[in-house]
Write a protein that holds these residues in place. Structure first.
Motif, PDB file in Angstrom:
ATOM      1  N   LYS A 158      -0.751   7.119   7.589  1.00  0.00           N
ATOM      2  CA  LYS A 158      -1.219   8.131   6.646  1.00  0.00           C
ATOM      3  C   LYS A 158      -1.009   9.533   7.201  1.00  0.00           C
ATOM      4  O   LYS A 158      -1.208   9.763   8.390  1.00  0.00           O
ATOM      5  N   GLY A 165      -2.175   9.931  -1.823  1.00  0.00           N
ATOM      6  CA  GLY A 165      -1.217   8.868  -1.568  1.00  0.00           C
ATOM      7  C   GLY A 165       0.122   9.365  -1.039  1.00  0.00           C
ATOM      8  O   GLY A 165       0.966   8.577  -0.613  1.00  0.00           O
ATOM      9  N   GLU A 200      -3.954   3.080  10.264  1.00  0.00           N
ATOM     10  CA  GLU A 200      -5.160   2.274  10.067  1.00  0.00           C
ATOM     11  C   GLU A 200      -4.795   0.950   9.417  1.00  0.00           C
ATOM     12  O   GLU A 200      -3.669   0.760   8.961  1.00  0.00           O
ATOM     13  N   ARG A 201      -5.753   0.013   9.400  1.00  0.00           N
ATOM     14  CA  ARG A 201      -5.533  -1.267   8.736  1.00  0.00           C
ATOM     15  C   ARG A 201      -5.230  -1.002   7.275  1.00  0.00           C
ATOM     16  O   ARG A 201      -5.837  -0.125   6.673  1.00  0.00           O
ATOM     17  N   TYR A 202      -4.305  -1.730   6.687  1.00  0.00           N
ATOM     18  CA  TYR A 202      -4.028  -1.552   5.260  1.00  0.00           C
ATOM     19  C   TYR A 202      -4.784  -2.622   4.482  1.00  0.00           C
ATOM     20  O   TYR A 202      -4.638  -3.820   4.743  1.00  0.00           O
ATOM     21  N   LEU A 203      -5.598  -2.173   3.545  1.00  0.00           N
ATOM     22  CA  LEU A 203      -6.343  -3.107   2.696  1.00  0.00           C
ATOM     23  C   LEU A 203      -5.441  -3.467   1.523  1.00  0.00           C
ATOM     24  O   LEU A 203      -4.949  -2.581   0.821  1.00  0.00           O
ATOM     25  N   HIS A 208     -11.600   1.025  -5.701  1.00  0.00           N
ATOM     26  CA  HIS A 208     -12.033   2.401  -5.456  1.00  0.00           C
ATOM     27  C   HIS A 208     -13.445   2.515  -6.025  1.00  0.00           C
ATOM     28  O   HIS A 208     -13.626   2.471  -7.233  1.00  0.00           O
ATOM     29  N   GLN A 232      -6.518   2.558 -12.321  1.00  0.00           N
ATOM     30  CA  GLN A 232      -5.802   3.822 -12.254  1.00  0.00           C
ATOM     31  C   GLN A 232      -4.309   3.549 -12.082  1.00  0.00           C
ATOM     32  O   GLN A 232      -3.897   2.451 -11.734  1.00  0.00           O
ATOM     33  N   LEU A 277     -13.269   2.850  -0.144  1.00  0.00           N
ATOM     34  CA  LEU A 277     -12.518   1.656  -0.526  1.00  0.00           C
ATOM     35  C   LEU A 277     -13.463   0.485  -0.297  1.00  0.00           C
ATOM     36  O   LEU A 277     -14.234   0.478   0.668  1.00  0.00           O
ATOM     37  N   GLU A 287     -12.844   9.711   1.431  1.00  0.00           N
ATOM     38  CA  GLU A 287     -12.908  11.172   1.416  1.00  0.00           C
ATOM     39  C   GLU A 287     -14.082  11.604   0.552  1.00  0.00           C
ATOM     40  O   GLU A 287     -14.742  10.771  -0.073  1.00  0.00           O
TER      41      GLU A 287
HETATM   42  C1  MV4 Z   1      -5.643   3.066   1.571  1.00  0.00           C
HETATM   43  C2  MV4 Z   1      -5.386   1.919   0.806  1.00  0.00           C
HETATM   44  C3  MV4 Z   1      -5.436   0.711   1.456  1.00  0.00           C
HETATM   45  N1  MV4 Z   1      -5.704   0.656   2.797  1.00  0.00           N
HETATM   46  N2  MV4 Z   1      -5.922   2.961   2.891  1.00  0.00           N
HETATM   47  C4  MV4 Z   1      -4.308   6.249  -1.587  1.00  0.00           C
HETATM   48  C5  MV4 Z   1      -4.616   7.684  -1.715  1.00  0.00           C
HETATM   49  C6  MV4 Z   1      -5.525   8.037  -0.598  1.00  0.00           C
HETATM   50  N3  MV4 Z   1      -6.563   8.894  -1.049  1.00  0.00           N
HETATM   51  C7  MV4 Z   1      -6.019   6.748  -0.083  1.00  0.00           C
HETATM   52  N4  MV4 Z   1      -5.252   5.716  -0.703  1.00  0.00           N
HETATM   53  C8  MV4 Z   1      -5.327   4.449  -0.276  1.00  0.00           C
HETATM   54  N5  MV4 Z   1      -5.629   4.281   1.030  1.00  0.00           N
HETATM   55  C9  MV4 Z   1      -5.927   1.779   3.472  1.00  0.00           C
HETATM   56  N6  MV4 Z   1      -6.179   1.710   4.786  1.00  0.00           N
HETATM   57  C10 MV4 Z   1      -5.124   2.066  -0.551  1.00  0.00           C
HETATM   58  C11 MV4 Z   1      -5.083   3.345  -1.095  1.00  0.00           C
HETATM   59  C12 MV4 Z   1      -4.800   3.435  -2.507  1.00  0.00           C
HETATM   60  C13 MV4 Z   1      -5.746   3.960  -3.417  1.00  0.00           C
HETATM   61  C14 MV4 Z   1      -6.991   4.419  -3.026  1.00  0.00           C
HETATM   62  C15 MV4 Z   1      -7.893   4.942  -3.922  1.00  0.00           C
HETATM   63  C16 MV4 Z   1      -7.553   4.991  -5.273  1.00  0.00           C
HETATM   64  C17 MV4 Z   1      -6.339   4.551  -5.685  1.00  0.00           C
HETATM   65  C18 MV4 Z   1      -5.415   4.026  -4.780  1.00  0.00           C
HETATM   66  C19 MV4 Z   1      -4.187   3.569  -5.219  1.00  0.00           C
HETATM   67  C20 MV4 Z   1      -3.275   3.067  -4.336  1.00  0.00           C
HETATM   68  C21 MV4 Z   1      -3.583   3.016  -2.970  1.00  0.00           C
END
Ligand code: MV4
Length: 599
Positions: A158, A165, A200-203, A208, A232, A277, A287
């Protein structure tokens, strides 16, 4: 209490704030661009001042002009709404030094939460964890590999100073690490001016879930409840709801308490949202949004509180009108955002234009927060949110049924809207079961058969192009909805009539006569194209994906156009070889401009 409030915004959120002011007996002041002279927020406010200009930069985002209006009207408070100045610390400080209250958080809190690094540090300091990851900036791909080997794949790289994103890359195995790091760093540098990244670990299937908080200047901070915003697309929320489906009470309480810790850690005051998340029963800090959010009515519906009125009280220096123990949550609320976008085929093309007719749903448990009425124009210059439909019911199933009923009653003619996509989501078994995630709309929902809700101004996505094959461009057709009676029983039928006959054939649907010419050769045009790839609206080219000599397929993306704050793929209208590319990234284009030719 504040004695006069200027609303430095437009559309539905300006209308929402004006309504709160009216109920509190506080005079409201609207500001407007040239394009918004006759708009709803101007009609509803007690006073209105012209800013001139069209684009936001020369109107709603022109600090000098807003300061001038503050001086002339004597406002002692400014509500920034969302977007525009809502998270702009220079603006907040500029009005505060003039003795005018910024109805929002202190600039220091906005700054702490303004980037991922300092907000993660603040949350961590408060004992609230983000997704497991490193806090140091990456200096080599080996560190990504080492993290993946010890914590498990996939991992996410990130951009430390990124957002929305952008600058995020998913790495599924070690061999991908080097290329992913390089591409994340380069995108971050281009987008945000700084290339630093962390891992970081990816979920893989997160939801959300965000927590509404409120704090006052007397040291009180409370949580009000969560909103699930997983439905979304490309970081544009489509549907929000509360409570989050399949979300245990003890998790809610833990998330609420974590959100309050984060709120206190950054010295927050006023309404805010802490984003998490949520996956496999665990939540992770993402955030904090330091503003009132579009989806705040969902929380209002289940708590019975007025968040905008509370914002005004808190900005006036009053203590919160409720303590944590006073807050109760009841039933289930859903909000659907209604944007002027055509979701046909899953493309979500901006669809600005005049709203010929707008009839909003009524009946039990329904709320409409809109920025427009019949006859108003949705301009391509601003956010294309037409309004928000919010329903409340005793439980989630009843709320979904009520929302579908209300969307069926909603009638918007003249522009295409996201309503068909919203209905597809609400009716989908995955959504009904609460099994969706932030990736569900993009990866699982099939919108390929989605047609516009009503006769759009240009009739796009009707069976245009059907029967082509003669080589000649078929005449564009416009959809008309006509009621017919057969043996005394009423049927509603849709007919597609040639544009040239629309005026004659359209008596029954006179309110729906198209006001704009159908664009020819554009992205949404017929399957057999001329080879001239044109853009359907004014905007800026952000990326060019083909070069002269490339062989392209019908529907292949040629370039990406940013218009109405959205990225739109401009696609090849025929298969062939690219002869000429006429644009480059950063270039402004107008509606109908040819960006490439194919032969
Ligand atoms: C992530 C994630 C999965 N794992 N981080 C995308 C925008 C940024 N604000 C954070 N985001 C994400 N971070 C980890 N470690 C998946 C997303 C993400 C997401 C998060 C919130 C709302 C919509 C999203 C859509 C795609 C991916």
């Amino acid at each position: 209490m504040l004695s006069k409030i200027l609303i430095a915004n437009r559309g539905e959120i300006a209308v929402r704030v004006i309504r709160a002011c009216r109920e509190l007996g506080i005079p409201s002041v609207a500001v407007y661009s040239d394009l918004d002279r006759d708009s709803l927020h101007v009609r509803l406010a007690d006073e209105a001042y012209a800013l001139g200009g069209h684009a936001a930069g020369e109107s709603y985002l022109d600090t000098a002009k807003i300061l001038d209006v503050i001086e002339r009207c004597g406002a002692d408070g400014v509500h920034p709404g969302y977007g525009f100045f809502s998270e702009n610390t220079d603006f907040a400080r500029a009005i505060t030094v003039r003795g005018v209250a910024f109805i929002g958080p202190p600039p220091e809190a906005i700054e702490i939460m303004g980037d991922k690094v300092s907000s993660r540090i603040a949350a961590q300091g408060a004992g609230v964890a983000g997704v497991p990851g490193t806090t140091e900036f990456l200096t080599s791909a080996d560190q990504v590999v080492a993290f993946g080997e010890s914590h498990g794949w996939p991992v996410a790289i990130k951009a430390a100073y990124g957002g929305g994103g952008r600058g995020m890359r998913v790495v599924r195995e070690a061999v991908e690490a080097a290329a992913a790091l390089e591409s994340a760093e380069s995108e971050a540098l281009k987008g945000f001016g700084r290339s630093e990244c962390y891992v970081e670990r990816y979920l893989t299937w997160p939801r959300h879930v965000e927590m509404q908080v409120f704090a006052d200047t007397h040291g009180n901070a409370v949580w009000l409840g969560e909103r699930d915003c997983s439905a979304q697309r490309r970081h544009q929320k489509l549907i929000e709801e509360s409570p989050a489906p399949l979300f245990p009470d003890d998790t809610r309480r833990a998330m609420g308490e974590a959100a309050v810790l984060v709120t206190k850690a950054c010295g927050y005051v006023n309404a805010g949202t802490v984003e998490f998340l949520y996956q496999d029963g665990e939540f992770y800090f993402l955030e904090m949004n330091t503003r009132l959010q579009v989806e705040h009515p969902v929380t209002e519906a289940i708590t019975g509180l007025d968040l905008v009125a509370e914002q005004i009280r808190v900005a006036s220096g009053e203590p919160l009108s409720f303590a944590q123990n006073d807050i109760s949550r009841r039933g289930h609320a859903i909000e659907v955002r209604i944007n002027a976008e055509d979701p046909a085929g899953g493309r979500f093309l901006p669809s600005p234009g005049r709203i010929e007719e707008l009839r909003v749903p009524q009946g039990p448990g329904v709320r409409w927060d809109g920025g427009y009425e019949s006859g108003d124009e949705v301009s391509q210059y601003y956010d294309n949110l037409v309004g928000k439909l919010v329903v409340w019911a005793g439980d989630r199933d009843a709320a979904i049924a009520r929302m579908i009923r209300a969307l069926d009653e909603l009638r918007i003619v003249g522009i295409a809207t996201t309503v068909p996509a919203d209905l597809a989501i609400l009716r989908h078994p995955d959504f009904v079961a609460g099994e969706h995630s932030t990736k569900w709309v993009e990866e699982r929902l099939d919108l390929s058969a989605t047609a516009p809700a009503t006769a759009g101004a240009d009739g796009a996505a009707g069976p245009t192009g059907a029967g082509s094959g003669t080589g000649a461009e078929p005449e564009a057709k416009i959809r008309r909805d006509v009621d017919v009676e057969v043996d005394g029983r009423k049927f509603s039928v849709s007919v597609w009539v040639p544009e040239s006959q629309a005026a004659i054939a359209g008596d029954a649907a006179a309110g729906r006569v198209a006001t704009r010419r159908r664009r020819s050769g554009g992205a949404a045009a017929s399957a057999v194209g001329s080879g001239d790839v044109t853009v359907p609206m004014q905007g800026t080219i952000v990326r060019v994906l083909v070069a002269a000599g490339d062989v392209v397929d019908v529907g292949q993306t040629v370039c990406v156009l940013e218009a109405m704050k959205m990225e739109n793929n401009i696609t090849a209208d025929m298969a062939g070889t690219v002869k000429d590319v006429k644009v480059e990234a950063g270039q402004s284009v107008g509606s109908g401009d040819v960006v490439a030719t194919i032969e």
